[in-house]
Design a protein around this motif. Structure first.
Motif, short mmCIF file in Angstrom:
data_model
loop_
_atom_site.label_atom_id
_atom_site.label_comp_id
_atom_site.label_asym_id
_atom_site.label_seq_id
_atom_site.Cartn_x
_atom_site.Cartn_y
_atom_site.Cartn_z
N LEU A 16 5.57 -2.57 -5.57
CA LEU A 16 4.22 -3.09 -5.80
C LEU A 16 3.17 -1.98 -5.71
CD1 LEU A 16 4.58 -6.35 -3.67
CD2 LEU A 16 4.22 -6.27 -6.15
N ARG A 17 3.36 -1.06 -4.79
CA ARG A 17 2.41 0.06 -4.67
C ARG A 17 2.42 0.91 -5.93
NH1 ARG A 17 3.15 5.07 -3.58
NH2 ARG A 17 5.23 4.85 -2.64
N ASN A 18 3.61 1.24 -6.40
CA ASN A 18 3.72 2.06 -7.62
C ASN A 18 3.15 1.32 -8.83
OD1 ASN A 18 4.93 4.33 -6.42
ND2 ASN A 18 6.97 3.38 -6.51
N ALA A 19 3.42 0.00 -8.91
CA ALA A 19 2.90 -0.78 -10.03
C ALA A 19 1.38 -0.82 -10.02
CB ALA A 19 3.46 -2.20 -9.98
N ALA A 20 0.78 -0.74 -8.82
CA ALA A 20 -0.68 -0.74 -8.70
C ALA A 20 -1.27 0.64 -8.94
CB ALA A 20 -1.09 -1.25 -7.32
N GLY A 21 -0.42 1.65 -9.15
CA GLY A 21 -0.89 3.00 -9.40
C GLY A 21 -1.47 3.69 -8.18
N LEU A 22 -0.97 3.33 -7.01
CA LEU A 22 -1.48 3.90 -5.76
C LEU A 22 -0.45 4.82 -5.14
CD1 LEU A 22 -2.94 0.63 -4.15
CD2 LEU A 22 -4.26 2.46 -5.25
N ASN A 23 -0.89 6.01 -4.71
CA ASN A 23 0.02 6.83 -3.92
C ASN A 23 -0.05 6.37 -2.47
OD1 ASN A 23 -2.22 8.11 -2.64
ND2 ASN A 23 -2.34 9.63 -4.29
N GLN A 24 0.76 6.97 -1.61
CA GLN A 24 0.82 6.49 -0.23
C GLN A 24 -0.49 6.69 0.51
OE1 GLN A 24 4.29 8.54 1.29
NE2 GLN A 24 5.66 6.86 0.71
N GLU A 25 -1.19 7.77 0.21
CA GLU A 25 -2.46 8.02 0.88
C GLU A 25 -3.51 6.99 0.47
OE1 GLU A 25 -5.73 11.61 1.60
OE2 GLU A 25 -3.89 11.97 0.44
N GLU A 26 -3.59 6.71 -0.84
CA GLU A 26 -4.56 5.73 -1.33
C GLU A 26 -4.27 4.33 -0.79
OE1 GLU A 26 -5.44 7.83 -5.68
OE2 GLU A 26 -3.73 6.47 -5.40
N PHE A 27 -3.00 3.97 -0.82
CA PHE A 27 -2.59 2.67 -0.31
C PHE A 27 -2.86 2.58 1.19
CE2 PHE A 27 1.05 0.11 1.45
CZ PHE A 27 0.56 -1.13 1.06
N GLY A 28 -2.58 3.65 1.91
CA GLY A 28 -2.80 3.68 3.35
C GLY A 28 -4.25 3.43 3.72
N ARG A 29 -5.16 4.06 2.98
CA ARG A 29 -6.59 3.85 3.28
C ARG A 29 -6.96 2.38 3.14
NH1 ARG A 29 -7.55 8.80 0.43
NH2 ARG A 29 -8.05 7.60 -1.45
N LEU A 30 -6.39 1.70 2.15
CA LEU A 30 -6.73 0.30 1.90
C LEU A 30 -6.16 -0.65 2.96
CD1 LEU A 30 -6.24 0.26 -1.98
CD2 LEU A 30 -8.41 0.19 -0.73
N VAL A 31 -5.01 -0.27 3.53
CA VAL A 31 -4.39 -1.14 4.55
C VAL A 31 -4.60 -0.59 5.96
CG1 VAL A 31 -2.66 -2.09 2.99
CG2 VAL A 31 -2.12 -0.01 4.29
N HIS A 32 -5.44 0.47 6.06
CA HIS A 32 -5.79 1.06 7.36
C HIS A 32 -4.59 1.72 8.04
CE1 HIS A 32 -9.33 -1.25 6.54
NE2 HIS A 32 -8.74 -2.41 6.77
N TYR A 33 -3.73 2.34 7.23
CA TYR A 33 -2.61 3.14 7.73
C TYR A 33 -2.78 4.56 7.19
CZ TYR A 33 0.73 -0.25 9.72
OH TYR A 33 1.39 -1.16 10.50
N SER A 34 -2.25 5.54 7.92
CA SER A 34 -2.21 6.90 7.38
C SER A 34 -1.10 7.00 6.35
CB SER A 34 -1.96 7.90 8.50
OG SER A 34 -0.65 7.71 9.04
N ALA A 35 -1.15 8.04 5.51
CA ALA A 35 -0.11 8.24 4.50
C ALA A 35 1.25 8.41 5.17
CB ALA A 35 -0.44 9.45 3.64
N SER A 36 1.28 9.12 6.31
CA SER A 36 2.55 9.33 7.00
C SER A 36 3.11 8.03 7.54
CB SER A 36 2.38 10.35 8.12
OG SER A 36 1.45 9.87 9.09
N MET A 37 2.22 7.13 8.00
CA MET A 37 2.68 5.83 8.50
C MET A 37 3.20 4.97 7.36
SD MET A 37 -0.28 5.02 11.35
CE MET A 37 0.37 3.41 11.76
N VAL A 38 2.53 5.00 6.21
CA VAL A 38 3.03 4.26 5.04
C VAL A 38 4.41 4.77 4.65
CG1 VAL A 38 2.67 3.83 2.57
CG2 VAL A 38 0.74 3.67 4.16
#
Length: 266
Positions: A16-38
């Protein structure tokens, strides 16, 4: 939760993240997680929780898929003897619940459920919380678009178990009952103390009527919940239900009593 199911949820997060065109850092900001935590969640190095999955569903516009998968996995982890009843409960059009000593499970607050489940001191904190979550999930049946009609009866005696440590919790529970009873599909009735001995003292039971009109029942004991579907046994429980319900206060009288009880404490 079994590893295959956990991996399925992690795979869906990645998809779902890839389909939304989000990398881990971008997705992390939206869900309040760091890229490393994602990254750790997606690879299994860090466990996810319900709050994370709910945020991910919202951000990824997945229609609640991730939380639904978690709920399915949690149901699969429940005891095998409980699953047939949960299926009947989810598909019911009418529910009739009686309990002589507790608020029925479908109307319990999380705090009340936790206090009840905590009485078993053999359970770990993690198992206790898993059971609380599963009990709260069962209540989704009352929040669906076309919910069943629920009529619940419980004994007034349980309102008088109110030592100082329990009073606040029970007051919160009673306020929740009153709020639930404001919905047209929920009816709450109290069996008053002056009734004395009655057939319901033999133990709690619940009846569920499905789409096609047939009834099934469940009976609880200390260790299991038994599903009853034999015609004669179900007919007996339906008859006992009518006897108990006829002795209970009306819906209006019951709500007035509940409000009076809380007021008397304050």
């Amino acid at each position: 939760m079994g590893e295959p199911t956990a991996e399925l949820i992690r795979a869906q997060i990645r998809r779902l993240r890839n389909a939304a065109g989000l990398n881990q850092e971008e997705f992390g900001r939206l869900v309040h997680y760091s890229a490393s935590m994602v990254s750790a969640v997606e690879t299994g190095g860090r466990p996810y929780d319900r709050l994370f999955l709910a945020r991910a569903d919202e951000v990824l516009n997945s229609g609640g898929l991730l939380v639904a998968l978690l709920k399915m996995a949690e149901r699969d982890g429940l005891p095998s003897w409980l699953r047939p009843w949960l299926e009947a409960e989810r598909n019911a059009r009418q529910l009739r619940c009686f309990h002589p000593t507790l608020i029925p499970a479908l109307l319990q607050t999380a705090n009340y459920a936790r206090a009840v489940i905590r009485c078993d001191d053999l359970l770990s904190d993690a198992e206790m919380e898993r059971r609380v979550t599963a009990r709260m999930d069962r209540q989704d049946v009352l929040r669906q678009e076309n919910p069943p009609q629920l009529v619940a009866v419980f004994d007034e005696g349980l309102l008088h178990r109110r030592d100082e440590s329990f009073r606040g919790l029970l007051a919160q529970q009673i306020e929740h009952l009153v709020a639930c009873a404001e919905h047209p599909h929920v009816s709450v009735h109290v069996l008053p103390l002056h009734v004395g001995l009655h057939i319901g003292m033999s133990g709690p039971f619940t009846l569920a009527r499905g789409e096609e009109g047939g009834w099934v029942a469940s009976m609880e004991c200390q260790l299991t919940t038994s599903v009853i579907d034999g015609d004669a046994d179900v007919a007996t429980l339906l008859s006992r239900w009518e006897m108990i319900r006829s002795e209970a206060l009306s819906r209006r009288q019951s709500l007035e009593l509940l409000k009076e009880v809380v007021t008397s404490w304050t």
